[in-house]
Design an enzyme around this catalytic site. Sequence first.
Site, mmCIF file in Angstrom:
data_model
loop_
_atom_site.group_PDB
_atom_site.id
_atom_site.type_symbol
_atom_site.label_atom_id
_atom_site.label_comp_id
_atom_site.label_asym_id
_atom_site.label_seq_id
_atom_site.Cartn_x
_atom_site.Cartn_y
_atom_site.Cartn_z
ATOM 1 N N SER A 16 -51.602 18.600 -1.075
ATOM 2 C CA SER A 16 -51.472 17.257 -0.869
ATOM 3 C C SER A 16 -51.706 16.837 0.505
ATOM 4 C CB SER A 16 -50.054 16.866 -1.077
ATOM 5 O OG SER A 16 -49.613 16.720 -2.346
ATOM 6 N N LYS A 65 -37.404 16.996 -7.305
ATOM 7 C CA LYS A 65 -37.712 15.634 -7.968
ATOM 8 C C LYS A 65 -36.674 14.791 -8.616
ATOM 9 C CE LYS A 65 -42.672 16.472 -8.822
ATOM 10 N NZ LYS A 65 -43.719 16.371 -9.645
ATOM 11 N N GLY A 125 -43.347 23.558 -22.448
ATOM 12 C CA GLY A 125 -42.655 23.644 -21.114
ATOM 13 C C GLY A 125 -41.827 22.323 -21.168
ATOM 14 N N ARG A 150 -39.431 27.916 -23.758
ATOM 15 C CA ARG A 150 -38.680 29.122 -24.035
ATOM 16 C C ARG A 150 -37.056 29.044 -23.902
ATOM 17 N NH1 ARG A 150 -39.654 33.229 -19.104
ATOM 18 N NH2 ARG A 150 -38.716 31.429 -18.261
ATOM 19 N N LYS A 154 -33.111 23.260 -22.120
ATOM 20 C CA LYS A 154 -34.044 22.104 -21.313
ATOM 21 C C LYS A 154 -34.675 21.110 -22.168
ATOM 22 C CE LYS A 154 -35.276 24.913 -17.379
ATOM 23 N NZ LYS A 154 -36.391 25.483 -16.684
ATOM 24 N N TYR A 211 -54.050 23.290 -12.094
ATOM 25 C CA TYR A 211 -55.674 23.023 -11.731
ATOM 26 C C TYR A 211 -56.205 24.121 -10.683
ATOM 27 C CZ TYR A 211 -53.525 21.063 -7.733
ATOM 28 O OH TYR A 211 -52.854 20.711 -6.306
HETATM 29 P P1 ATR Z 1 -38.684 24.056 -13.313
HETATM 30 O O1 ATR Z 1 -38.021 24.614 -14.565
HETATM 31 O O2 ATR Z 1 -37.726 24.610 -12.070
HETATM 32 O O3 ATR Z 1 -38.821 22.415 -13.044
HETATM 33 P P2 ATR Z 1 -41.413 24.167 -13.563
HETATM 34 O O4 ATR Z 1 -42.668 25.159 -12.711
HETATM 35 O O5 ATR Z 1 -41.614 22.689 -13.388
HETATM 36 O O6 ATR Z 1 -40.104 24.514 -13.017
HETATM 37 O O7 ATR Z 1 -41.349 24.800 -14.981
HETATM 38 C C1 ATR Z 1 -41.702 25.863 -15.660
HETATM 39 C C2 ATR Z 1 -41.871 26.024 -16.747
HETATM 40 O O8 ATR Z 1 -42.725 27.202 -17.399
HETATM 41 C C3 ATR Z 1 -40.371 25.866 -17.616
HETATM 42 O O9 ATR Z 1 -40.700 25.147 -18.935
HETATM 43 C C4 ATR Z 1 -40.441 27.335 -18.329
HETATM 44 O O10 ATR Z 1 -39.871 27.946 -19.227
HETATM 45 P P3 ATR Z 1 -37.984 27.879 -19.057
HETATM 46 O O11 ATR Z 1 -37.362 26.668 -19.211
HETATM 47 O O12 ATR Z 1 -37.853 28.920 -20.237
HETATM 48 O O13 ATR Z 1 -38.068 28.529 -17.775
HETATM 49 C C5 ATR Z 1 -41.981 27.750 -18.433
HETATM 50 N N1 ATR Z 1 -42.146 29.275 -18.158
HETATM 51 C C6 ATR Z 1 -42.406 29.731 -17.025
HETATM 52 N N2 ATR Z 1 -42.715 31.069 -17.353
HETATM 53 C C7 ATR Z 1 -42.451 31.338 -18.707
HETATM 54 C C8 ATR Z 1 -42.820 32.322 -19.499
HETATM 55 N N3 ATR Z 1 -43.023 33.587 -19.195
HETATM 56 N N4 ATR Z 1 -42.656 32.181 -20.980
HETATM 57 C C9 ATR Z 1 -42.154 30.915 -21.515
HETATM 58 N N5 ATR Z 1 -42.302 29.944 -20.580
HETATM 59 C C10 ATR Z 1 -42.280 30.015 -19.256
#
Ligand code: ATR
Length: 263
Positions: A16, A65, A125, A150, A154, A211
């Site tokens: 940014s 956020k 996600g 996963r 959430k 990106y």
């Molecule tokens: P935050 O969850 O803190 O908002 P984010 O970067 O916005 O962070 O979100 C990360 C996303 O990637 C989440 O949906 C996470 O899944 P979980 O809710 O189960 O943690 C997903 N994610 C990250 N690593 C992963 C993995 N190895 N396998 C499946 N999903 C993954």
Amino acid sequence: MKKFLVIGNPIEHSLSPILHNYWIKKNGIDAVYEKQKLNEDQLGQLILQVKKKEINGINVTVPFKKAIIPFLDKLSIEAKSTQSVNTIYLEDNKVMGHNTDIVGFETSIKKSKYNFINKEVLILGAGGVVPSIIFALNQMKVSKIKISNRTKEKVENLKKLFENIEIIEWGEVPNFDVIINATSIGLKKEDNINLDFSLISKNKIFYDVIYNPKETNFLKTGQSLGNVTLNGKLMFIYQALSAFNIWHKFEPDVDENVIKLLD
Ligand code: ATR
């Protein structure tokens, strides 16, 4: 000189400042845009600085956020509906929270000349940016939004905000016209999403919010199976452009240099 900030934790990798400072310089604006790593207990103090006009605007990124909301005076409809704020400014002495990720996502699709009306969309996600994508997809009148994450809890929380989403078990790949990777899988070049797309027919859209790297393995797979691919660069640019417009009251150009800056 006006001062703008992006806050998050971590924040080192945020692009940014590069983008905003490019537009600030190009348009001869007396301002600077910096990044600051914060802990949650510093959010209140920071918002006081906005009230005192020591800081003129803030972009908020992961993981604040939602956490920033209790410190703000007023939310836009977009911020309220998504419980997600990425842009802060002072209006009539009130600290306002807005969400420009929504317009960023929507503009990225429009600029890419795609139309999502009546399309079925699968989101992978359930992290920080997903409420904004759902809000935008609803505005774009898609026919179905399916979400797989996963951690099921959430998505169940997301369903409280957006009743129309359909929850898909992690590991399953239902039918879709558009698939969006909104997980953090792909931030490292070698990352692979363990999902099998081989039974999906061709000519779908594979969209990755990531990106950098430019082409994740998710997009590589999508392309090799005969689909259209888009990364999150335009979403990033247009969320920034919308925040810039709120703070400086005009739209900067998205010229070739802007695109190159983020390569
Ligand atoms: P935050 O969850 O803190 O908002 P984010 O970067 O916005 O962070 O979100 C990360 C996303 O990637 C989440 O949906 C996470 O899944 P979980 O809710 O189960 O943690 C997903 N994610 C990250 N690593 C992963 C993995 N190895 N396998 C499946 N999903 C993954």
